[in-house]
Design a protein around this motif. Sequence first.
Motif, PDB file in Angstrom:
ATOM      1  N   GLY A   1       0.820  -1.212   0.000  1.00 19.41           N
ATOM      2  CA  GLY A   1       0.000   0.000   0.000  1.00 19.41           C
ATOM      3  C   GLY A   1       0.850   1.257   0.000  1.00 19.41           C
ATOM      4  O   GLY A   1       0.533   2.238  -0.675  1.00 19.41           O
ATOM      5  N   LEU A   2       1.942   1.234   0.746  1.00 21.73           N
ATOM      6  CA  LEU A   2       2.861   2.380   0.761  1.00 21.73           C
ATOM      7  C   LEU A   2       3.475   2.585  -0.620  1.00 21.73           C
ATOM      8  O   LEU A   2       3.568   3.711  -1.107  1.00 21.73           O
ATOM      9  CB  LEU A   2       3.956   2.171   1.810  1.00 21.73           C
ATOM     10  CG  LEU A   2       4.986   3.285   1.947  1.00 21.73           C
ATOM     11  CD1 LEU A   2       4.321   4.579   2.378  1.00 21.73           C
ATOM     12  CD2 LEU A   2       6.065   2.882   2.935  1.00 21.73           C
TER      13      LEU A   2
ATOM     14  N   LEU B   1     -11.144   0.025 -15.641  1.00 22.55           N
ATOM     15  CA  LEU B   1     -11.218  -0.925 -16.748  1.00 22.55           C
ATOM     16  C   LEU B   1     -11.274  -2.390 -16.320  1.00 22.55           C
ATOM     17  O   LEU B   1     -11.992  -3.179 -16.937  1.00 22.55           O
ATOM     18  CB  LEU B   1     -10.029  -0.721 -17.695  1.00 22.55           C
ATOM     19  CG  LEU B   1      -9.947   0.630 -18.390  1.00 22.55           C
ATOM     20  CD1 LEU B   1      -8.709   0.696 -19.267  1.00 22.55           C
ATOM     21  CD2 LEU B   1     -11.206   0.887 -19.211  1.00 22.55           C
ATOM     22  N   VAL B   2     -10.503  -2.761 -15.312  1.00 18.57           N
ATOM     23  CA  VAL B   2     -10.421  -4.188 -14.964  1.00 18.57           C
ATOM     24  C   VAL B   2     -10.906  -4.509 -13.552  1.00 18.57           C
ATOM     25  O   VAL B   2     -10.854  -5.664 -13.139  1.00 18.57           O
ATOM     26  CB  VAL B   2      -8.985  -4.733 -15.153  1.00 18.57           C
ATOM     27  CG1 VAL B   2      -8.550  -4.635 -16.592  1.00 18.57           C
ATOM     28  CG2 VAL B   2      -7.996  -4.058 -14.237  1.00 18.57           C
ATOM     29  N   GLY B   3     -11.378  -3.516 -12.828  1.00 15.27           N
ATOM     30  CA  GLY B   3     -11.781  -3.748 -11.443  1.00 15.27           C
ATOM     31  C   GLY B   3     -12.824  -4.826 -11.269  1.00 15.27           C
ATOM     32  O   GLY B   3     -12.675  -5.733 -10.440  1.00 15.27           O
ATOM     33  N   LEU B   4     -13.886  -4.779 -12.036  1.00 16.31           N
ATOM     34  CA  LEU B   4     -14.963  -5.757 -11.902  1.00 16.31           C
ATOM     35  C   LEU B   4     -14.547  -7.157 -12.354  1.00 16.31           C
ATOM     36  O   LEU B   4     -14.747  -8.121 -11.603  1.00 16.31           O
ATOM     37  CB  LEU B   4     -16.196  -5.264 -12.664  1.00 16.31           C
ATOM     38  CG  LEU B   4     -17.494  -5.991 -12.388  1.00 16.31           C
ATOM     39  CD1 LEU B   4     -17.835  -5.972 -10.903  1.00 16.31           C
ATOM     40  CD2 LEU B   4     -18.617  -5.351 -13.193  1.00 16.31           C
ATOM     41  N   PRO B   5     -13.953  -7.312 -13.533  1.00 21.39           N
ATOM     42  CA  PRO B   5     -13.532  -8.665 -13.923  1.00 21.39           C
ATOM     43  C   PRO B   5     -12.477  -9.261 -12.994  1.00 21.39           C
ATOM     44  O   PRO B   5     -12.463 -10.471 -12.758  1.00 21.39           O
ATOM     45  CB  PRO B   5     -12.954  -8.493 -15.330  1.00 21.39           C
ATOM     46  CG  PRO B   5     -13.401  -7.179 -15.810  1.00 21.39           C
ATOM     47  CD  PRO B   5     -13.748  -6.354 -14.607  1.00 21.39           C
ATOM     48  N   VAL B   6     -11.599  -8.416 -12.458  1.00 23.05           N
ATOM     49  CA  VAL B   6     -10.570  -8.917 -11.545  1.00 23.05           C
ATOM     50  C   VAL B   6     -11.209  -9.507 -10.292  1.00 23.05           C
ATOM     51  O   VAL B   6     -10.765 -10.529  -9.776  1.00 23.05           O
ATOM     52  CB  VAL B   6      -9.546  -7.813 -11.196  1.00 23.05           C
ATOM     53  CG1 VAL B   6      -8.753  -8.148  -9.949  1.00 23.05           C
ATOM     54  CG2 VAL B   6      -8.613  -7.593 -12.361  1.00 23.05           C
ATOM     55  N   GLY B   7     -12.274  -8.878  -9.815  1.00 25.55           N
ATOM     56  CA  GLY B   7     -12.959  -9.399  -8.629  1.00 25.55           C
ATOM     57  C   GLY B   7     -13.452 -10.821  -8.835  1.00 25.55           C
ATOM     58  O   GLY B   7     -13.276 -11.690  -7.975  1.00 25.55           O
ATOM     59  N   ALA B   8     -14.050 -11.085  -9.979  1.00 23.82           N
ATOM     60  CA  ALA B   8     -14.532 -12.438 -10.273  1.00 23.82           C
ATOM     61  C   ALA B   8     -13.370 -13.411 -10.450  1.00 23.82           C
ATOM     62  O   ALA B   8     -13.421 -14.550  -9.990  1.00 23.82           O
ATOM     63  CB  ALA B   8     -15.392 -12.408 -11.530  1.00 23.82           C
TER      64      ALA B   8
ATOM     65  N   PHE C   1      -3.889  -6.913  -6.467  1.00 22.27           N
ATOM     66  CA  PHE C   1      -3.408  -7.118  -5.099  1.00 22.27           C
ATOM     67  C   PHE C   1      -4.477  -6.739  -4.076  1.00 22.27           C
ATOM     68  O   PHE C   1      -4.767  -7.510  -3.158  1.00 22.27           O
ATOM     69  CB  PHE C   1      -2.142  -6.290  -4.847  1.00 22.27           C
ATOM     70  CG  PHE C   1      -1.571  -6.500  -3.471  1.00 22.27           C
ATOM     71  CD1 PHE C   1      -0.610  -7.466  -3.259  1.00 22.27           C
ATOM     72  CD2 PHE C   1      -1.999  -5.741  -2.383  1.00 22.27           C
ATOM     73  CE1 PHE C   1      -0.088  -7.675  -1.988  1.00 22.27           C
ATOM     74  CE2 PHE C   1      -1.492  -5.940  -1.122  1.00 22.27           C
ATOM     75  CZ  PHE C   1      -0.531  -6.914  -0.918  1.00 22.27           C
ATOM     76  N   ASN C   2      -5.039  -5.554  -4.209  1.00 21.98           N
ATOM     77  CA  ASN C   2      -6.019  -5.094  -3.223  1.00 21.98           C
ATOM     78  C   ASN C   2      -7.257  -5.972  -3.192  1.00 21.98           C
ATOM     79  O   ASN C   2      -7.794  -6.258  -2.115  1.00 21.98           O
ATOM     80  CB  ASN C   2      -6.408  -3.640  -3.494  1.00 21.98           C
ATOM     81  CG  ASN C   2      -5.306  -2.678  -3.134  1.00 21.98           C
ATOM     82  OD1 ASN C   2      -4.394  -3.012  -2.392  1.00 21.98           O
ATOM     83  ND2 ASN C   2      -5.355  -1.489  -3.687  1.00 21.98           N
ATOM     84  N   THR C   3      -7.704  -6.412  -4.341  1.00 20.34           N
ATOM     85  CA  THR C   3      -8.852  -7.312  -4.386  1.00 20.34           C
ATOM     86  C   THR C   3      -8.518  -8.622  -3.688  1.00 20.34           C
ATOM     87  O   THR C   3      -9.313  -9.138  -2.905  1.00 20.34           O
ATOM     88  CB  THR C   3      -9.277  -7.571  -5.841  1.00 20.34           C
ATOM     89  OG1 THR C   3      -9.532  -6.315  -6.472  1.00 20.34           O
ATOM     90  CG2 THR C   3     -10.508  -8.436  -5.915  1.00 20.34           C
TER      91      THR C   3
END
Length: 148
Positions: free
Chosen positions: A3-4, A41-48, A101-103
């Motif tokens: 995160g840093l 762009l990729v937040g939703l697909p990355v979650g799945a 990473f965050n997901t």
Amino acid sequence: MSGLGNSLTVVALPLIAVEALDASSTAVGLLAAAVWLPWLLVGLPVGAWVDRTRKRPLMIACDLVSVSALVSIPVAAWLDVLTFRHLVVVALLCGTAAVCFNTAYHAYIRIVLEGRDLLEGNAKLQGSEAAAQVAGPGVSGSARRSVR
């Protein structure tokens, strides 16, 4: 630490563009947007996708991608081949790695902790995220002063 690094990247890349490449304000804005564009762009697909993968190896891979991309900046500068395009690619790579990473680490904490420990773990996780967001820009600013 991840995160840093992400917080530092958001501030450091535009500073590098200005200091090393004499980038315009429009270029700096585009570079800052490139760090956040992967979330859109990729937040939703990355979650799945993250739900179906092993979290810890993914988080390690994301950190390795980010470190490799960031290390390429001083190497390119040392070789006198650093370009604005290079910085945009690094921003996109680091942004995409941060999304993954965050997901993964928000999902991973539920695997590691259970019950009452999960509540405390989430609280500590949020605290460390907040500290990284505050410290990242400060560290970037102090690094800039030491370069001059």
